[in-house]
Design a protein around this motif. Sequence first.
Motif, PDB file in Angstrom:
ATOM      1  N   UNK A  35       1.967   4.222 -18.675  1.00 27.84           N
ATOM      2  CA  UNK A  35       1.938   3.943 -16.725  1.00 27.84           C
ATOM      3  C   UNK A  35       0.611   3.380 -16.379  1.00 27.84           C
ATOM      4  N   UNK A  36      -0.063   4.668 -17.179  1.00 24.89           N
ATOM      5  CA  UNK A  36      -1.359   4.459 -16.401  1.00 24.89           C
ATOM      6  C   UNK A  36      -2.462   3.043 -17.333  1.00 24.89           C
ATOM      7  N   UNK A  37      -2.305   2.932 -18.408  1.00 24.72           N
ATOM      8  CA  UNK A  37      -2.479   1.627 -18.948  1.00 24.72           C
ATOM      9  C   UNK A  37      -2.224   0.548 -18.535  1.00 24.72           C
ATOM     10  N   UNK A  38      -0.702   0.411 -17.948  1.00 28.94           N
ATOM     11  CA  UNK A  38      -0.029  -0.645 -17.171  1.00 28.94           C
ATOM     12  C   UNK A  38      -0.974  -1.039 -15.955  1.00 28.94           C
ATOM     13  N   UNK A  39      -1.635  -0.203 -16.075  1.00 31.11           N
ATOM     14  CA  UNK A  39      -2.592  -0.608 -14.134  1.00 31.11           C
ATOM     15  C   UNK A  39      -3.422  -1.625 -14.343  1.00 31.11           C
ATOM     16  N   UNK A  40      -3.475  -2.306 -13.547  1.00 27.61           N
ATOM     17  CA  UNK A  40      -4.529  -3.384 -13.286  1.00 27.61           C
ATOM     18  C   UNK A  40      -6.197  -3.382 -13.457  1.00 27.61           C
ATOM     19  N   UNK A  96      -1.074  -4.281 -10.007  1.00 25.70           N
ATOM     20  CA  UNK A  96      -1.394  -2.832  -9.641  1.00 25.70           C
ATOM     21  C   UNK A  96      -2.713  -1.843  -9.860  1.00 25.70           C
ATOM     22  N   UNK A  97      -3.239  -1.657  -8.459  1.00 24.17           N
ATOM     23  CA  UNK A  97      -4.127  -1.036  -8.453  1.00 24.17           C
ATOM     24  C   UNK A  97      -4.443   0.454  -8.019  1.00 24.17           C
ATOM     25  N   UNK A  98      -4.378   1.330  -8.547  1.00 23.73           N
ATOM     26  CA  UNK A  98      -4.980   2.702  -8.040  1.00 23.73           C
ATOM     27  C   UNK A  98      -5.676   2.738  -7.854  1.00 23.73           C
ATOM     28  N   UNK A 104       0.892  -1.174  -0.432  1.00 24.31           N
ATOM     29  CA  UNK A 104      -0.016   0.472   0.291  1.00 24.31           C
ATOM     30  C   UNK A 104       0.555   0.986  -0.167  1.00 24.31           C
ATOM     31  N   UNK A 105       0.780   2.500  -1.038  1.00 25.47           N
ATOM     32  CA  UNK A 105       1.606   3.129  -1.067  1.00 25.47           C
ATOM     33  C   UNK A 105       0.526   4.156  -0.688  1.00 25.47           C
ATOM     34  N   UNK A 124      -0.244  -4.600  -5.380  1.00 30.65           N
ATOM     35  CA  UNK A 124       0.625  -2.851  -5.409  1.00 30.65           C
ATOM     36  C   UNK A 124      -0.923  -1.830  -4.854  1.00 30.65           C
ATOM     37  N   UNK A 125      -1.173  -1.477  -3.985  1.00 31.01           N
ATOM     38  CA  UNK A 125      -2.484  -0.289  -4.146  1.00 31.01           C
ATOM     39  C   UNK A 125      -1.510   0.768  -4.220  1.00 31.01           C
TER      40      UNK A 125
END
Length: 434
Positions: A178-183, A153-155, A58-59, A131-132
């Motif tokens: 980078x945004x497209x790489x988020x799950x 990775x989830x935003x 968690x970041x 990753x959150x």
Amino acid sequence: MERFIRKLYSLLMWAAQPFLRRKLSRRGHAEAGYLEAVDERFGFYTQPAESASELVWVHAVSLGETRTAGILINALRGQWPGLRVLLTHGTATGRAEGVGLLRAGDVQVWQPWDSEAAVARFFMHFKPRLGLLLETEVWPNTVACARARGVPMALVNARLSDKSLHQAARIAPLSRPAYAGLAAVYAQSDSDAARLRELGATVQGVFGNLKFDATPDEAQQAQGRQWRQALGQPVLMLASSREGEEDDFLKQIVALALSTRSQAAINTVAGAHVQVLIVPRHPQRFDEVQALVEKHGLSVSRRSAWAGEPQAADVWLGDSLGEMALYYAMSDVALLGGSFAPLGGQNLIEAAACGCPVIMGPHTFNFAEVSELAEAAGAARRAVDMDEAVRSARAMLARPTTQQVAAAASLTFAARHRGAAANTVQALAHFLGR
């Protein structure tokens, strides 16, 4: 082109590391926390390496995001009691706040600097299973390394202002992958979702703001209400103020005091004295703000010096961390810091949950949706500048019934928008298992 741009970015991030070390050293003179475990930022750790992928990363970059992370972590542990958390931050205040969220088996370190080597060492050492990232923290090399290692990775609680969208669009070969790489991305509002999709993000839900699910500290609220009642006069707060705003605010306060021909240095509203409270956003500015108040010829009493109750002074200075519920409960109305300078404002949800009406300036682009909703609900008012804000506060405090109606509207507004935490946990079951 995208590969070339990211290689160039990676080279710049590598070259910037000595400058980052110097910056941390300078900041460490004001906040000692920045001198702690500096090597962690570059992927070197004293903690034992993980042998298996158990940790949920968690970041939460700073103080506000860390408090939001606490809401999410508690909700996740309600569903998965044995959850182990890897908690990272970028600021000293965020790291200090995060200590209180840790349980046995959890790990806390600095966010890795977004160079290819530092990020690779981070993933290799801790082996997170998921990753959150809280709100806005999307880093190109971090996302790319996670994808290469099969770490989703989830935003979460995601937001993106128009300004940030335009900035990201200017470096689209770097930002879009980078945004497209988020799950997955779980947005705060439909507007945030639309902007995130423009950058290629996969938005899988619009859940509202996690901050609505926070419960302000009851003991702090009770103490604040007690002090306000004992004071017997209205309290006007400048909340989470930023550089330049305190000076503007104090000029208005002094001018108003002179215009009412009060012999005291304090602001007078409709014949009754009003207690002024300033709570700066950043702790390293507490001394600076005290000096500024005194420069205006006003006396100061700091929260840290109160033995059992507030001490008499023209201005109270909230120089503590983690007590915003106390300050909001003490106040009849709050002016929203960060919104009178072009800084995007601060989040007003905690103020609403404490029943404190807010007057905000023209700059709330970082929290546009919640600001508009609060204004529509009667929990907040808009002012074009500090002068109008102080006058609006004066008018509200001169009419107790108006203040009471706004306070009730604030509580209703906060209660109506809860539920993001439960929805986020339900969505994350896809990654963590039901």
